[in-house]
Write a protein that holds these residues in place. Structure first.
Motif, mmCIF file in Angstrom:
data_model
loop_
_atom_site.group_PDB
_atom_site.id
_atom_site.type_symbol
_atom_site.label_atom_id
_atom_site.label_comp_id
_atom_site.label_asym_id
_atom_site.label_seq_id
_atom_site.Cartn_x
_atom_site.Cartn_y
_atom_site.Cartn_z
ATOM 1 N N LYS A 142 43.791 52.637 41.168
ATOM 2 C CA LYS A 142 44.872 51.643 41.095
ATOM 3 C C LYS A 142 44.756 50.827 39.821
ATOM 4 N N GLU A 143 43.543 50.387 39.491
ATOM 5 C CA GLU A 143 43.339 49.558 38.303
ATOM 6 C C GLU A 143 43.537 50.364 37.019
ATOM 7 N N ARG A 144 43.111 51.607 37.021
ATOM 8 C CA ARG A 144 43.300 52.452 35.829
ATOM 9 C C ARG A 144 44.780 52.801 35.632
ATOM 10 N N ASP A 145 45.482 53.053 36.736
ATOM 11 C CA ASP A 145 46.921 53.328 36.641
ATOM 12 C C ASP A 145 47.670 52.114 36.100
ATOM 13 N N GLU A 146 47.304 50.932 36.608
ATOM 14 C CA GLU A 146 47.954 49.697 36.146
ATOM 15 C C GLU A 146 47.742 49.506 34.650
ATOM 16 N N GLN A 147 46.528 49.780 34.184
ATOM 17 C CA GLN A 147 46.228 49.660 32.759
ATOM 18 C C GLN A 147 47.086 50.628 31.932
ATOM 19 N N GLN A 148 47.259 51.846 32.424
ATOM 20 C CA GLN A 148 48.062 52.825 31.696
ATOM 21 C C GLN A 148 49.531 52.437 31.669
ATOM 22 N N PHE A 149 50.053 51.876 32.780
ATOM 23 C CA PHE A 149 51.434 51.378 32.802
ATOM 24 C C PHE A 149 51.654 50.376 31.669
ATOM 25 N N VAL A 150 50.732 49.423 31.564
ATOM 26 C CA VAL A 150 50.855 48.366 30.564
ATOM 27 C C VAL A 150 50.813 48.948 29.159
ATOM 28 N N THR A 151 49.855 49.839 28.905
ATOM 29 C CA THR A 151 49.716 50.449 27.578
ATOM 30 C C THR A 151 50.976 51.211 27.179
ATOM 31 N N LYS B 83 25.167 45.010 36.881
ATOM 32 C CA LYS B 83 25.997 45.827 37.774
ATOM 33 C C LYS B 83 26.894 46.750 36.952
ATOM 34 N N VAL B 84 26.940 48.029 37.318
ATOM 35 C CA VAL B 84 27.844 48.986 36.678
ATOM 36 C C VAL B 84 29.214 48.862 37.353
ATOM 37 N N LEU B 85 30.242 48.528 36.567
ATOM 38 C CA LEU B 85 31.568 48.310 37.130
ATOM 39 C C LEU B 85 32.240 49.644 37.433
ATOM 40 N N GLN B 86 32.796 49.758 38.621
ATOM 41 C CA GLN B 86 33.503 50.964 39.044
ATOM 42 C C GLN B 86 34.971 50.606 39.253
ATOM 43 N N TRP B 87 35.825 51.038 38.324
ATOM 44 C CA TRP B 87 37.241 50.724 38.427
ATOM 45 C C TRP B 87 37.939 51.708 39.355
ATOM 46 N N LEU C 28 46.033 44.671 28.678
ATOM 47 C CA LEU C 28 44.940 44.119 29.478
ATOM 48 C C LEU C 28 45.359 44.133 30.935
ATOM 49 N N ALA C 29 44.554 44.739 31.789
ATOM 50 C CA ALA C 29 44.872 44.797 33.219
ATOM 51 C C ALA C 29 43.580 45.011 33.998
ATOM 52 N N GLY C 30 43.668 44.863 35.319
ATOM 53 C CA GLY C 30 42.481 45.006 36.151
ATOM 54 C C GLY C 30 41.590 43.782 36.040
ATOM 55 N N THR C 31 40.991 43.374 37.134
ATOM 56 C CA THR C 31 40.104 42.209 37.142
ATOM 57 C C THR C 31 38.946 42.444 38.089
ATOM 58 N N MET C 32 37.725 42.197 37.570
ATOM 59 C CA MET C 32 36.524 42.210 38.408
ATOM 60 C C MET C 32 35.674 41.004 38.036
ATOM 61 N N VAL C 33 34.914 40.509 39.009
ATOM 62 C CA VAL C 33 33.925 39.470 38.727
ATOM 63 C C VAL C 33 32.704 40.152 38.130
ATOM 64 N N ALA C 34 32.315 39.728 36.927
ATOM 65 C CA ALA C 34 31.172 40.342 36.256
ATOM 66 C C ALA C 34 29.883 39.947 36.964
#
Length: 352
Positions: free
Chosen positions: A196-205, A189-193, A179-185
Protein backbone atom coordinates in the motif's frame (compact mmCIF):
# COMPACT_ATOMS: atom_id res chain seq x y z
CA UNK A 1 19.79 35.84 18.97
CA UNK A 2 18.57 38.31 21.59
CA UNK A 3 18.37 41.11 19.03
CA UNK A 4 16.39 38.86 16.68
CA UNK A 5 13.98 37.89 19.47
CA UNK A 6 13.51 41.53 20.47
CA UNK A 7 12.92 42.73 16.93
CA UNK A 8 10.43 39.97 16.13
CA UNK A 9 8.57 40.54 19.39
CA UNK A 10 8.21 44.25 18.59
CA UNK A 11 7.09 43.43 15.06
CA UNK A 12 4.47 40.99 16.37
CA UNK A 13 3.20 43.39 19.03
CA UNK A 14 2.95 46.13 16.36
CA UNK A 15 0.83 43.80 14.19
CA UNK A 16 3.27 44.02 11.26
CA UNK A 17 4.10 41.06 8.96
CA UNK A 18 7.30 39.08 9.43
CA UNK A 19 8.78 35.69 8.65
CA UNK A 20 11.73 33.78 10.11
CA UNK A 21 12.98 30.68 8.31
CA UNK A 22 15.88 28.36 7.65
CA UNK A 23 16.71 26.11 4.73
CA UNK A 24 17.24 22.38 5.41
CA UNK A 25 20.64 21.68 6.98
CA UNK A 26 21.49 25.39 6.66
CA UNK A 27 23.48 27.25 9.30
CA UNK A 28 21.63 30.58 9.39
CA UNK A 29 18.22 31.87 10.41
CA UNK A 30 16.88 34.50 8.01
CA UNK A 31 14.11 36.99 8.64
CA UNK A 32 12.08 39.56 6.71
CA UNK A 33 10.42 42.24 8.84
CA UNK A 34 7.99 44.19 6.67
CA UNK A 35 8.17 47.96 7.01
CA UNK A 36 5.19 50.14 7.83
CA UNK A 37 2.87 51.49 5.13
CA UNK A 38 3.48 48.77 2.54
CA UNK A 39 0.75 48.42 -0.08
CA UNK A 40 0.02 44.75 -0.96
CA UNK A 41 1.21 43.58 -4.39
CA UNK A 42 0.88 40.44 -6.48
CA UNK A 43 2.81 37.82 -4.42
CA UNK A 44 4.83 36.97 -7.54
CA UNK A 45 5.64 40.62 -8.33
CA UNK A 46 9.16 40.54 -6.89
CA UNK A 47 11.56 38.57 -4.72
CA UNK A 48 10.10 37.62 -1.37
CA UNK A 49 8.66 34.98 0.93
CA UNK A 50 5.45 33.47 -0.46
CA UNK A 51 2.73 31.98 1.77
CA UNK A 52 -0.01 30.25 -0.22
CA UNK A 53 -3.13 28.31 0.89
CA UNK A 54 -4.32 24.85 -0.08
CA UNK A 55 -7.32 26.13 -2.04
CA UNK A 56 -6.20 27.99 -5.17
CA UNK A 57 -9.13 30.43 -5.04
CA UNK A 58 -8.09 31.67 -1.58
CA UNK A 59 -5.67 34.57 -1.17
CA UNK A 60 -1.89 34.12 -1.22
CA UNK A 61 0.44 36.44 0.67
CA UNK A 62 4.04 37.57 0.34
CA UNK A 63 6.55 39.57 2.34
CA UNK A 64 8.75 41.18 -0.29
CA UNK A 65 12.45 41.73 0.25
CA UNK A 66 12.35 45.26 -1.19
CA UNK A 67 9.88 46.41 1.47
CA UNK A 68 11.41 44.64 4.43
CA UNK A 69 14.28 44.80 6.84
CA UNK A 70 16.44 41.68 6.60
CA UNK A 71 18.09 39.95 9.54
CA UNK A 72 20.36 36.91 9.61
CA UNK A 73 21.76 35.07 12.64
CA UNK A 74 23.20 31.60 13.30
CA UNK A 75 20.63 28.87 13.97
CA UNK A 76 20.38 28.14 17.71
CA UNK A 77 22.27 24.98 18.68
CA UNK A 78 20.35 24.25 21.88
CA UNK A 79 20.06 20.49 22.39
CA UNK A 80 16.42 19.63 23.07
CA UNK A 81 15.50 16.01 23.84
CA UNK A 82 12.49 14.52 22.08
CA UNK A 83 9.72 13.23 24.33
CA UNK A 84 6.67 11.34 23.17
CA UNK A 85 3.90 13.81 23.97
CA UNK A 86 0.77 12.27 25.45
CA UNK A 87 -2.40 14.16 24.63
CA UNK A 88 -6.09 13.30 24.92
CA UNK A 89 -8.23 12.35 21.94
CA UNK A 90 -11.97 11.75 22.22
CA UNK A 91 -13.89 8.79 20.87
CA UNK A 92 -15.90 11.28 18.79
CA UNK A 93 -12.71 12.46 17.06
CA UNK A 94 -11.63 8.87 16.40
CA UNK A 95 -15.06 7.89 15.10
CA UNK A 96 -15.33 10.89 12.81
CA UNK A 97 -11.91 10.45 11.21
CA UNK A 98 -12.20 6.68 10.72
CA UNK A 99 -15.68 7.22 9.24
CA UNK A 100 -14.44 9.60 6.55
CA UNK A 101 -11.53 7.24 5.83
CA UNK A 102 -14.10 4.48 5.30
CA UNK A 103 -16.05 6.76 2.95
CA UNK A 104 -12.85 7.44 1.01
CA UNK A 105 -12.16 3.70 0.75
CA UNK A 106 -15.65 3.11 -0.63
CA UNK A 107 -15.10 5.85 -3.23
CA UNK A 108 -11.76 4.31 -4.25
CA UNK A 109 -13.27 0.82 -4.46
CA UNK A 110 -15.93 2.21 -6.80
CA UNK A 111 -13.02 3.36 -9.04
CA UNK A 112 -13.91 7.03 -8.59
CA UNK A 113 -10.40 7.81 -7.32
CA UNK A 114 -7.02 6.12 -6.84
CA UNK A 115 -5.98 8.08 -3.77
CA UNK A 116 -7.61 10.65 -1.46
CA UNK A 117 -5.68 12.62 1.16
CA UNK A 118 -7.75 13.30 4.27
CA UNK A 119 -6.83 15.56 7.15
CA UNK A 120 -8.01 16.84 10.49
CA UNK A 121 -7.38 19.75 12.85
CA UNK A 122 -6.56 19.31 16.54
CA UNK A 123 -6.91 22.35 18.83
CA UNK A 124 -4.93 22.32 22.09
CA UNK A 125 -4.98 24.88 24.90
CA UNK A 126 -1.68 26.58 25.73
CA UNK A 127 -0.31 28.00 28.95
CA UNK A 128 2.31 30.75 29.14
CA UNK A 129 2.75 31.14 25.37
CA UNK A 130 6.20 32.47 24.48
CA UNK A 131 7.24 33.58 21.00
CA UNK A 132 10.90 33.25 21.99
CA UNK A 133 10.55 29.68 23.30
CA UNK A 134 8.61 28.67 20.19
CA UNK A 135 11.38 29.97 17.92
CA UNK A 136 14.13 28.36 19.99
CA UNK A 137 12.48 24.93 20.07
CA UNK A 138 11.30 24.93 16.45
CA UNK A 139 14.67 25.76 14.90
CA UNK A 140 16.70 23.65 17.35
CA UNK A 141 14.61 20.49 16.98
CA UNK A 142 14.45 20.13 13.20
CA UNK A 143 17.67 21.27 11.45
CA UNK A 144 17.09 18.96 8.45
CA UNK A 145 13.59 20.35 7.71
CA UNK A 146 12.44 23.66 6.25
CA UNK A 147 11.32 25.50 9.39
CA UNK A 148 9.45 28.78 9.50
CA UNK A 149 7.54 31.18 11.73
CA UNK A 150 5.19 33.44 9.77
CA UNK A 151 2.94 36.28 10.87
CA UNK A 152 0.56 38.51 8.96
CA UNK A 153 -2.41 40.34 10.53
CA UNK A 154 -4.74 38.70 7.97
CA UNK A 155 -3.44 35.14 8.45
CA UNK A 156 -2.36 35.07 12.07
CA UNK A 157 0.75 33.33 13.41
CA UNK A 158 1.84 30.06 11.79
CA UNK A 159 4.88 27.83 12.16
CA UNK A 160 6.01 24.50 10.81
CA UNK A 161 8.81 22.07 10.00
CA UNK A 162 8.17 20.47 6.63
CA UNK A 163 10.21 17.69 5.00
CA UNK A 164 8.70 18.10 1.53
CA UNK A 165 10.04 20.22 -1.34
CA UNK A 166 7.39 21.47 -3.76
CA UNK A 167 9.84 23.03 -6.24
CA UNK A 168 13.39 24.34 -6.35
CA UNK A 169 14.44 26.21 -9.50
CA UNK A 170 17.77 27.80 -10.44
CA UNK A 171 18.96 28.67 -13.96
CA UNK A 172 16.08 26.65 -15.46
CA UNK A 173 17.21 23.52 -13.60
CA UNK A 174 14.56 22.23 -11.21
CA UNK A 175 14.28 19.65 -8.46
CA UNK A 176 11.25 18.36 -6.62
CA UNK A 177 10.29 15.20 -4.75
CA UNK A 178 7.57 12.64 -4.28
CA UNK A 179 7.08 11.88 -0.60
CA UNK A 180 4.62 9.32 0.78
CA UNK A 181 4.32 6.62 3.42
CA UNK A 182 4.99 7.20 7.12
CA UNK A 183 6.66 5.08 9.79
CA UNK A 184 7.95 5.89 13.26
CA UNK A 185 11.73 5.48 13.09
CA UNK A 186 13.27 3.08 15.60
CA UNK A 187 17.01 2.71 16.19
CA UNK A 188 18.36 -0.48 14.67
CA UNK A 189 15.02 -1.47 13.16
CA UNK A 190 14.85 -2.47 9.48
CA UNK A 191 11.81 -0.73 7.99
CA UNK A 192 9.43 -2.95 6.03
CA UNK A 193 7.16 -0.94 3.74
CA UNK A 194 3.80 -2.40 2.75
CA UNK A 195 2.61 -2.67 -0.83
CA UNK A 196 0.00 0.00 0.00
CA UNK A 197 2.77 2.44 0.93
CA UNK A 198 4.86 1.62 -2.14
CA UNK A 199 1.83 1.99 -4.42
CA UNK A 200 1.00 5.35 -2.85
CA UNK A 201 4.57 6.52 -3.45
CA UNK A 202 4.38 5.49 -7.11
CA UNK A 203 1.04 7.32 -7.57
CA UNK A 204 2.64 10.52 -6.31
CA UNK A 205 5.77 10.14 -8.45
CA UNK A 206 3.85 9.41 -11.67
CA UNK A 207 1.47 12.35 -11.17
CA UNK A 208 4.27 14.85 -10.55
CA UNK A 209 6.15 13.67 -13.65
CA UNK A 210 2.97 13.98 -15.74
CA UNK A 211 2.27 17.51 -14.42
CA UNK A 212 5.80 18.70 -15.20
CA UNK A 213 6.25 17.19 -18.67
CA UNK A 214 4.56 20.06 -20.59
CA UNK A 215 6.96 22.53 -18.94
CA UNK A 216 10.22 20.62 -19.28
CA UNK A 217 12.80 19.55 -21.84
CA UNK A 218 14.36 16.89 -19.59
CA UNK A 219 13.06 14.81 -16.67
CA UNK A 220 14.80 12.26 -14.43
CA UNK A 221 13.65 10.31 -11.37
CA UNK A 222 15.83 8.72 -8.71
CA UNK A 223 15.43 5.38 -7.01
CA UNK A 224 13.05 5.48 -4.06
CA UNK A 225 14.73 5.66 -0.64
CA UNK A 226 14.00 6.30 3.05
CA UNK A 227 13.81 9.94 4.12
CA UNK A 228 14.08 10.71 7.85
CA UNK A 229 12.18 13.68 9.30
CA UNK A 230 12.45 13.93 13.08
CA UNK A 231 11.07 10.70 14.54
CA UNK A 232 9.31 9.80 11.27
CA UNK A 233 10.52 8.10 8.10
CA UNK A 234 8.95 8.46 4.63
CA UNK A 235 9.47 7.01 1.16
CA UNK A 236 11.06 9.57 -1.15
CA UNK A 237 11.80 9.80 -4.87
CA UNK A 238 13.74 12.77 -6.26
CA UNK A 239 12.63 14.31 -9.58
CA UNK A 240 14.82 16.74 -11.51
CA UNK A 241 15.35 18.20 -14.98
CA UNK A 242 15.33 21.31 -17.12
CA UNK A 243 12.44 23.74 -17.57
CA UNK A 244 11.67 25.15 -20.99
CA UNK A 245 13.46 28.47 -21.45
CA UNK A 246 11.12 31.37 -22.28
CA UNK A 247 7.38 30.93 -22.18
CA UNK A 248 7.10 29.02 -18.88
CA UNK A 249 6.76 31.28 -15.85
CA UNK A 250 7.51 30.30 -12.30
CA UNK A 251 3.85 30.81 -11.39
CA UNK A 252 2.73 28.41 -14.17
CA UNK A 253 5.05 25.64 -12.97
CA UNK A 254 3.93 26.04 -9.36
CA UNK A 255 0.28 26.00 -10.39
CA UNK A 256 0.88 22.84 -12.45
CA UNK A 257 2.29 21.06 -9.40
CA UNK A 258 -0.11 22.26 -6.70
CA UNK A 259 -1.93 20.50 -5.19
CA UNK A 260 0.28 17.43 -5.46
CA UNK A 261 -1.12 13.92 -4.96
CA UNK A 262 0.69 13.89 -1.61
CA UNK A 263 -1.72 16.51 -0.21
CA UNK A 264 -4.84 16.03 -2.36
CA UNK A 265 -5.02 12.71 -4.21
CA UNK A 266 -5.61 11.29 -7.68
CA UNK A 267 -7.27 12.20 -9.96
CA UNK A 268 -6.95 15.72 -8.56
CA UNK A 269 -10.47 16.96 -9.40
CA UNK A 270 -12.20 13.91 -7.94
CA UNK A 271 -10.05 13.89 -4.80
CA UNK A 272 -10.54 17.61 -4.25
CA UNK A 273 -14.32 17.29 -4.62
CA UNK A 274 -14.33 14.51 -2.01
CA UNK A 275 -12.20 16.57 0.39
CA UNK A 276 -14.52 19.56 0.03
CA UNK A 277 -17.54 17.36 0.70
CA UNK A 278 -16.37 15.43 3.77
CA UNK A 279 -13.56 17.19 5.66
CA UNK A 280 -15.96 19.85 6.94
CA UNK A 281 -13.30 22.41 7.84
CA UNK A 282 -11.02 24.91 6.09
CA UNK A 283 -7.45 23.66 5.71
CA UNK A 284 -6.37 27.28 5.26
CA UNK A 285 -2.56 27.26 4.75
CA UNK A 286 -2.06 23.63 5.77
CA UNK A 287 -1.03 21.66 2.64
CA UNK A 288 -0.48 24.93 0.81
CA UNK A 289 3.08 25.97 -0.04
CA UNK A 290 5.63 28.53 1.10
CA UNK A 291 9.18 29.73 0.62
CA UNK A 292 11.33 32.11 -1.39
CA UNK A 293 10.44 33.14 -4.93
CA UNK A 294 12.42 35.40 -7.25
CA UNK A 295 10.31 35.65 -10.43
CA UNK A 296 12.63 38.04 -12.27
CA UNK A 297 15.43 35.46 -12.06
CA UNK A 298 12.98 32.53 -12.45
CA UNK A 299 14.27 31.08 -9.18
CA UNK A 300 12.38 29.50 -6.32
CA UNK A 301 12.77 27.40 -3.21
CA UNK A 302 9.27 26.30 -2.23
CA UNK A 303 8.04 23.71 0.27
CA UNK A 304 4.72 22.01 0.97
CA UNK A 305 3.25 23.31 4.24
CA UNK A 306 3.11 20.06 6.25
CA UNK A 307 3.72 19.48 9.99
CA UNK A 308 2.40 22.92 10.79
CA UNK A 309 0.15 24.77 13.22
CA UNK A 310 -1.54 28.11 13.77
CA UNK A 311 -0.85 29.78 17.12
CA UNK A 312 -2.57 32.30 19.37
CA UNK A 313 -1.75 33.32 22.93
CA UNK A 314 -4.22 30.73 24.26
CA UNK A 315 -4.31 27.79 21.83
CA UNK A 316 -2.61 25.94 18.99
CA UNK A 317 -4.40 24.47 15.96
CA UNK A 318 -2.41 21.50 14.67
CA UNK A 319 -3.09 20.11 11.19
CA UNK A 320 -2.35 16.56 10.12
CA UNK A 321 -3.44 14.06 7.46
CA UNK A 322 -2.63 10.99 5.40
CA UNK A 323 -3.10 9.43 1.98
CA UNK A 324 -5.91 6.89 1.60
CA UNK A 325 -5.53 4.17 -1.05
CA UNK A 326 -7.28 0.85 -1.66
CA UNK A 327 -5.16 -0.97 0.96
CA UNK A 328 -5.68 1.59 3.75
CA UNK A 329 -7.01 0.60 7.17
CA UNK A 330 -9.03 3.28 9.03
CA UNK A 331 -7.51 2.53 12.46
CA UNK A 332 -3.97 2.53 11.04
CA UNK A 333 -4.65 5.86 9.31
CA UNK A 334 -5.80 7.32 12.63
CA UNK A 335 -2.58 6.17 14.30
CA UNK A 336 -0.54 7.68 11.47
CA UNK A 337 -2.11 11.09 12.10
CA UNK A 338 -1.32 10.76 15.82
CA UNK A 339 2.32 10.02 15.00
CA UNK A 340 2.52 13.01 12.66
CA UNK A 341 1.12 15.30 15.36
CA UNK A 342 4.25 14.61 17.41
CA UNK A 343 6.35 16.92 15.18
CA UNK A 344 4.58 20.08 16.35
CA UNK A 345 3.83 18.68 19.82
CA UNK A 346 7.57 18.64 20.47
CA UNK A 347 7.65 22.38 19.82
CA UNK A 348 4.70 22.94 22.16
CA UNK A 349 5.81 20.52 24.88
CA UNK A 350 6.58 23.10 27.64
CA UNK A 351 3.40 25.05 26.83
CA UNK A 352 0.89 22.20 27.19
Amino acid sequence: MKDLFDRITRQYESNRPFVVYNTPKGSMLKAYLQKEGVVPEDPYARKGFLFAPFQKEQKSYAIHQAYSEELEVPIPKKKIPLHHAVFPETKEEFDRYTAIVSLALATIQESKAEKIVLSRKRVLELRNFSLQDTIMRLFSLYPSAFCYLWFHPETGLWCGATPEVLLAVRNHHFTTMALAGTMVAATGKVLQWTQKERDEQQFVTDAIVEALQPHTTQLETSNTYNHHAGKLTHLRTDISGELKSGGTSLREVVQALHPTPAVCGLPTAEALAFIDAVENYDRSFYTGYLGIVNPHENEAQLFVNLRCMQLTAVNASLYVGGGITAESDPKAEWEETRNKLQTMLQVLHPLL
